[in-house]
Scaffold this motif. Sequence first.
Motif, PDB file in Angstrom:
ATOM      1  N   SER A 127      34.862  53.718  34.565  1.00 34.10           N
ATOM      2  CA  SER A 127      34.659  52.275  34.437  1.00 34.10           C
ATOM      3  C   SER A 127      33.383  51.915  33.683  1.00 34.10           C
ATOM      4  O   SER A 127      33.225  50.784  33.247  1.00 34.10           O
ATOM      5  CB  SER A 127      34.630  51.642  35.825  1.00 34.10           C
ATOM      6  OG  SER A 127      33.725  52.332  36.654  1.00 34.10           O
ATOM      7  N   VAL A 129      43.655  51.023  39.662  1.00 36.43           N
ATOM      8  CA  VAL A 129      43.359  49.826  38.878  1.00 36.43           C
ATOM      9  C   VAL A 129      43.501  50.104  37.383  1.00 36.43           C
ATOM     10  O   VAL A 129      44.076  49.310  36.641  1.00 36.43           O
ATOM     11  CB  VAL A 129      41.944  49.311  39.208  1.00 36.43           C
ATOM     12  CG1 VAL A 129      41.518  48.250  38.202  1.00 36.43           C
ATOM     13  CG2 VAL A 129      41.900  48.759  40.619  1.00 36.43           C
ATOM     14  N   THR A 130      42.975  51.255  36.959  1.00 38.34           N
ATOM     15  CA  THR A 130      43.107  51.637  35.549  1.00 38.34           C
ATOM     16  C   THR A 130      44.571  51.699  35.135  1.00 38.34           C
ATOM     17  O   THR A 130      44.955  51.220  34.068  1.00 38.34           O
ATOM     18  CB  THR A 130      42.444  53.009  35.319  1.00 38.34           C
ATOM     19  OG1 THR A 130      41.080  52.957  35.718  1.00 38.34           O
ATOM     20  CG2 THR A 130      42.534  53.401  33.846  1.00 38.34           C
ATOM     21  N   ASN A 167      46.144  48.152  34.892  1.00 38.18           N
ATOM     22  CA  ASN A 167      45.642  47.515  33.680  1.00 38.18           C
ATOM     23  C   ASN A 167      46.328  48.049  32.432  1.00 38.18           C
ATOM     24  O   ASN A 167      46.727  47.285  31.551  1.00 38.18           O
ATOM     25  CB  ASN A 167      44.135  47.757  33.559  1.00 38.18           C
ATOM     26  CG  ASN A 167      43.356  46.489  33.784  1.00 38.18           C
ATOM     27  OD1 ASN A 167      43.771  45.418  33.345  1.00 38.18           O
ATOM     28  ND2 ASN A 167      42.246  46.584  34.480  1.00 38.18           N
ATOM     29  N   LEU A 184      50.012  46.690  32.114  1.00 34.88           N
ATOM     30  CA  LEU A 184      50.367  45.276  32.205  1.00 34.88           C
ATOM     31  C   LEU A 184      50.766  44.697  30.852  1.00 34.88           C
ATOM     32  O   LEU A 184      51.770  43.982  30.748  1.00 34.88           O
ATOM     33  CB  LEU A 184      49.216  44.466  32.813  1.00 34.88           C
ATOM     34  CG  LEU A 184      49.609  43.046  33.203  1.00 34.88           C
ATOM     35  CD1 LEU A 184      50.617  43.047  34.336  1.00 34.88           C
ATOM     36  CD2 LEU A 184      48.410  42.197  33.571  1.00 34.88           C
ATOM     37  N   ASP A 185      50.000  45.000  29.818  1.00 36.19           N
ATOM     38  CA  ASP A 185      50.303  44.444  28.502  1.00 36.19           C
ATOM     39  C   ASP A 185      51.718  44.808  28.057  1.00 36.19           C
ATOM     40  O   ASP A 185      52.494  43.947  27.635  1.00 36.19           O
ATOM     41  CB  ASP A 185      49.279  44.942  27.469  1.00 36.19           C
ATOM     42  CG  ASP A 185      47.946  44.246  27.635  1.00 36.19           C
ATOM     43  OD1 ASP A 185      47.922  43.150  28.224  1.00 36.19           O
ATOM     44  OD2 ASP A 185      46.932  44.809  27.185  1.00 36.19           O
ATOM     45  N   TYR A 192      45.183  39.918  37.815  1.00 39.48           N
ATOM     46  CA  TYR A 192      45.792  40.099  36.505  1.00 39.48           C
ATOM     47  C   TYR A 192      46.957  39.132  36.303  1.00 39.48           C
ATOM     48  O   TYR A 192      47.137  38.593  35.206  1.00 39.48           O
ATOM     49  CB  TYR A 192      46.268  41.538  36.341  1.00 39.48           C
ATOM     50  CG  TYR A 192      45.186  42.546  36.629  1.00 39.48           C
ATOM     51  CD1 TYR A 192      44.235  42.859  35.667  1.00 39.48           C
ATOM     52  CD2 TYR A 192      45.081  43.148  37.871  1.00 39.48           C
ATOM     53  CE1 TYR A 192      43.217  43.757  35.931  1.00 39.48           C
ATOM     54  CE2 TYR A 192      44.074  44.054  38.144  1.00 39.48           C
ATOM     55  CZ  TYR A 192      43.144  44.356  37.173  1.00 39.48           C
ATOM     56  OH  TYR A 192      42.142  45.243  37.443  1.00 39.48           O
ATOM     57  N   ASP A 225      46.630  36.831  33.119  1.00 34.47           N
ATOM     58  CA  ASP A 225      47.453  37.110  31.940  1.00 34.47           C
ATOM     59  C   ASP A 225      48.875  36.558  32.045  1.00 34.47           C
ATOM     60  O   ASP A 225      49.431  36.072  31.078  1.00 34.47           O
ATOM     61  CB  ASP A 225      47.531  38.629  31.699  1.00 34.47           C
ATOM     62  CG  ASP A 225      46.160  39.218  31.423  1.00 34.47           C
ATOM     63  OD1 ASP A 225      45.362  38.535  30.762  1.00 34.47           O
ATOM     64  OD2 ASP A 225      45.891  40.344  31.876  1.00 34.47           O
TER      65      ASP A 225
END
Lengths: 208, 208
Positions: free
Chosen positions: B5, B67-68, B71, B74-75, B129, B133
């Motif tokens: 991080s 979490v990584t 993330n 998600l996109d 998130y 987003d």
Amino acid sequence: MPDSSSQPAKKPSRIQLRNRKRILDAALEVFSRDGFRGATLDQIAAEAGLSKPNILYYFDGKEDIHVTLLNAQLDTWLDPMLALDAKGDPLTEILAYVQRKLDMARQFPRESRLFAGEILRGASFMAPYLRRDFQPLFEAKCALVQDWMDSGRLQACDPQHLMFSIWATTQHYADFAAQIEILQADKPKAGSGASAYLRQLFTGLLKV
Amino acid sequence: MPDSSSQPAKKPSRIQLRNRKRILDAALEVFSRDGFRGATLDQIAAEAGLSKPNILYYFDGKEDIHVTLLNAQLDTWLDPMLALDAKGDPLTEILAYVQRKLDMARQFPRESRLFAGEILRGASFMAPYLRRDFQPLFEAKCALVQDWMDSGRLQACDPQHLMFSIWATTQHYADFAAQIEILQADKPKAGSGASAYLRQLFTGLLKV
DNA sequence: TCGTGTATTTACCAAATGGTAAAATAAATA
DNA sequence: TATTTATTTTACCATTTGGTAAATACACGA
């Protein structure tokens, strides 16, 4: 000792009945939230307001609680499908089925999430029950729907996928409630409208 | 030490890149199966073919991996919705969106189950998130669909519930794959037909 | 009220789990 | 090649977790 799974139990006392119900309700809360592996006996015990050794006095172990819980809920979960009546009007019957499933998702979201979670992680516990109780019922009702379509009383489509889409759309409101809540955060008429929308969706598909 | 991080990392070496990818892939497998609480670092380590201390050399801890992973996915997960084009033909656009979502569920079932599991258990990690987003994108695309309906190019219905039903029906094939497999055990044409059925379903709803 | 089976608590255990320290090894660089 | 840096292993640790044994408190019919 009561020892849940032993069949020749005498008569469950009032206390036994009450505490077993408490434990199963707590387990529903915890298992539906964290799944079998993620749930702990301590969580269940705390939720039930009993000590851990005390819940192990009523059940043989974590797995026993879990299996008992799944068994206890399965019949209720299959009821809406069972009620699909060959003698009724096809479209009315299906729309009523959709409504029943939606009502169940709304009334028993924890049960819905419990099953969803089980299937999500491979249905390791559910598989036997699904094969024994669900599969034959599914087959029968798909055949019924196919008959309705063959006789021209319902627009033709794939009955299996029809069932899948009914489960998916209705249970979505329980299983993905957290997401829906976030997305509808500001919207005024949050929560309602699902029933009307789903009626419209499946009527558009099935009306002859 | 790489220390995930931390932002001012120099240049990730080839080994770092390779091992971080291995770990994230293993974590996807394990987290999508057992959820955050149910997954263990030992499982992830075994799946990645690395020792537990070694994966903790690349990530700050279990939560950091989790979490990584969320993330990173998600996109990709939002892309199909992002591609909804205001300039295209409304019905074609929506049907193409459905197809893209179905393709994603088929191609990335673990990712689908990862997200499904997260939301199922309250979206505690995803919530930020989703709000940041997803929610704005959702709002925008619902408005677009509403415009299409207002201009008479699409049959009127609730855009939000339309979206919900698209997600539910498509992701169902990934999230409930275990159940589908059991129910279709004997059926011949297992697996296929979903695409045609969903096109029929949403065409019936939206065609003017 | 007394005794007997029922229910609950207290005090534990062994294994699993997330995580760390430091030594040892492998890569890269001077 | 020497040496510094990046990577991996070994040996741990504290906490959590599923579960047990035995002692204690409780309910309830005789």
